[in-house]
Design a protein around this motif. Structure first.
Motif, PDB file in Angstrom:
ATOM      1  N   LYS A  13      -4.589   2.483   6.118  1.00  0.00           N
ATOM      2  CA  LYS A  13      -3.722   1.459   5.518  1.00  0.00           C
ATOM      3  C   LYS A  13      -2.789   0.831   6.550  1.00  0.00           C
ATOM      4  O   LYS A  13      -2.315  -0.295   6.359  1.00  0.00           O
ATOM      5  CB  LYS A  13      -2.908   2.042   4.364  1.00  0.00           C
ATOM      6  CG  LYS A  13      -3.753   2.485   3.193  1.00  0.00           C
ATOM      7  CD  LYS A  13      -4.546   1.357   2.576  1.00  0.00           C
ATOM      8  CE  LYS A  13      -5.277   1.877   1.350  1.00  0.00           C
ATOM      9  NZ  LYS A  13      -6.092   0.906   0.693  1.00  0.00           N
ATOM     10  N   TYR A  23       0.843  -1.196   0.000  1.00  0.00           N
ATOM     11  CA  TYR A  23       0.000   0.000   0.000  1.00  0.00           C
ATOM     12  C   TYR A  23       0.876   1.242   0.000  1.00  0.00           C
ATOM     13  O   TYR A  23       1.965   1.240   0.547  1.00  0.00           O
ATOM     14  CB  TYR A  23      -0.907   0.020   1.232  1.00  0.00           C
ATOM     15  CG  TYR A  23      -1.683  -1.249   1.417  1.00  0.00           C
ATOM     16  CD1 TYR A  23      -2.796  -1.526   0.632  1.00  0.00           C
ATOM     17  CD2 TYR A  23      -1.289  -2.183   2.351  1.00  0.00           C
ATOM     18  CE1 TYR A  23      -3.498  -2.697   0.790  1.00  0.00           C
ATOM     19  CE2 TYR A  23      -1.987  -3.358   2.524  1.00  0.00           C
ATOM     20  CZ  TYR A  23      -3.089  -3.616   1.735  1.00  0.00           C
ATOM     21  OH  TYR A  23      -3.778  -4.783   1.890  1.00  0.00           O
ATOM     22  N   GLN A  58      -2.678  -6.268   9.314  1.00  0.00           N
ATOM     23  CA  GLN A  58      -3.410  -7.480   8.963  1.00  0.00           C
ATOM     24  C   GLN A  58      -2.572  -8.377   8.048  1.00  0.00           C
ATOM     25  O   GLN A  58      -2.527  -9.592   8.232  1.00  0.00           O
ATOM     26  CB  GLN A  58      -4.725  -7.107   8.277  1.00  0.00           C
ATOM     27  CG  GLN A  58      -5.621  -8.267   7.960  1.00  0.00           C
ATOM     28  CD  GLN A  58      -6.925  -7.823   7.311  1.00  0.00           C
ATOM     29  OE1 GLN A  58      -7.051  -6.684   6.842  1.00  0.00           O
ATOM     30  NE2 GLN A  58      -7.896  -8.700   7.270  1.00  0.00           N
ATOM     31  N   ASP A  59      -1.894  -7.786   7.080  1.00  0.00           N
ATOM     32  CA  ASP A  59      -1.025  -8.554   6.187  1.00  0.00           C
ATOM     33  C   ASP A  59       0.105  -9.219   6.957  1.00  0.00           C
ATOM     34  O   ASP A  59       0.406 -10.391   6.759  1.00  0.00           O
ATOM     35  CB  ASP A  59      -0.440  -7.664   5.090  1.00  0.00           C
ATOM     36  CG  ASP A  59      -1.468  -7.219   4.063  1.00  0.00           C
ATOM     37  OD1 ASP A  59      -2.607  -7.734   4.078  1.00  0.00           O
ATOM     38  OD2 ASP A  59      -1.130  -6.327   3.255  1.00  0.00           O
ATOM     39  N   LYS A  65      -4.341  -2.273   7.455  1.00  0.00           N
ATOM     40  CA  LYS A  65      -4.218  -3.260   6.375  1.00  0.00           C
ATOM     41  C   LYS A  65      -2.825  -3.908   6.401  1.00  0.00           C
ATOM     42  O   LYS A  65      -2.701  -5.110   6.221  1.00  0.00           O
ATOM     43  CB  LYS A  65      -4.473  -2.611   5.011  1.00  0.00           C
ATOM     44  CG  LYS A  65      -5.847  -1.998   4.856  1.00  0.00           C
ATOM     45  CD  LYS A  65      -6.924  -3.035   4.905  1.00  0.00           C
ATOM     46  CE  LYS A  65      -7.301  -3.433   3.517  1.00  0.00           C
ATOM     47  NZ  LYS A  65      -8.301  -4.489   3.478  1.00  0.00           N
TER      48      LYS A  65
END
Length: 129
Positions: A58, A26, A64-65, A61
Motif C-alpha cells: 500500500k 488505505y 502513486q496517489d 499505492k
C-alpha cells in the motif's frame, strides 16, 4: 421540537466524528495531527495495516496517489529499500514513509513550499519520534 434537537445532535456528531478519513485512503487511520518542526508547519498522518506485506504494498499505492496530486517539481526516494519518498510540488512538499516495524505508513505534508533538503531534515526528525 424533539426532531430539531435530534437533528442538531446528529449534526454535531457528524462534525466531531465524521472526518475520520485522511489523505491516505488505505489502512486504518491511527493518527493525524498538525505540528511544527524547525519553524515549518506540517500535517502528519499515520495509517496501520494487518501485515507488513500489506503495508509495504500500500506504500506504493499511496505514493502513486500523491504523484497524481499534480506535477512534481522534484522527487527523491530511498533506493535501498523504497521506504521513503519525497515529492516537492509548487505549493507544498510531501513525504511518505513505510515503517516496517510498525506495519504503518506515515505521510507528512508541509503547509507551505519548502525545499526537499529542508523537508528531509524535518522528515527525519518526525519519524524518529
Amino acid at each position: 421540537m424533539w426532531w430539531f434537537v435530534g437533528l442538531v445532535l446528529i449534526m454535531v456528531l457528524v462534525l466531531v466524528y465524521g472526518d475520520r478519513q485522511g489523505l491516505m485512503k488505505y489502512g486504518k487511520l491511527s493518527s493525524k495531527r498538525h505540528l511544527e518542526l524547525n519553524g515549518h508547519a506540517y500535517y502528519l498522518e499515520s495509517t496501520r495495516f494487518e501485515t507488513e506485506e500489506e503495508a509495504y504494498y500500500k506504500t506504493f499505492k499511496v505514493v502513486q496517489d500523491v504523484g497524481s496530486w499534480g506535477k512534481p517539481l522534484e522527487m527523491k526516494y530511498e533506493l535501498y529499500d523504497c521506504s521513503v519518498f519525497v515529492y516537492q510540488f509548487e505549493n507544498y512538499t510531501v513525504g511518505v514513509k513505510y515503517k516496517r516495524d510498525e506495519r504503518a505508513i506515515q505521510l507528512l505534508k508541509s503547509k507551505a513550499p519548502i525545499s526537499i533538503a529542508d523537508f528531509e531534515e524535518d522528515h527525519r526528525l518526525t519519524f524518529v519520534q
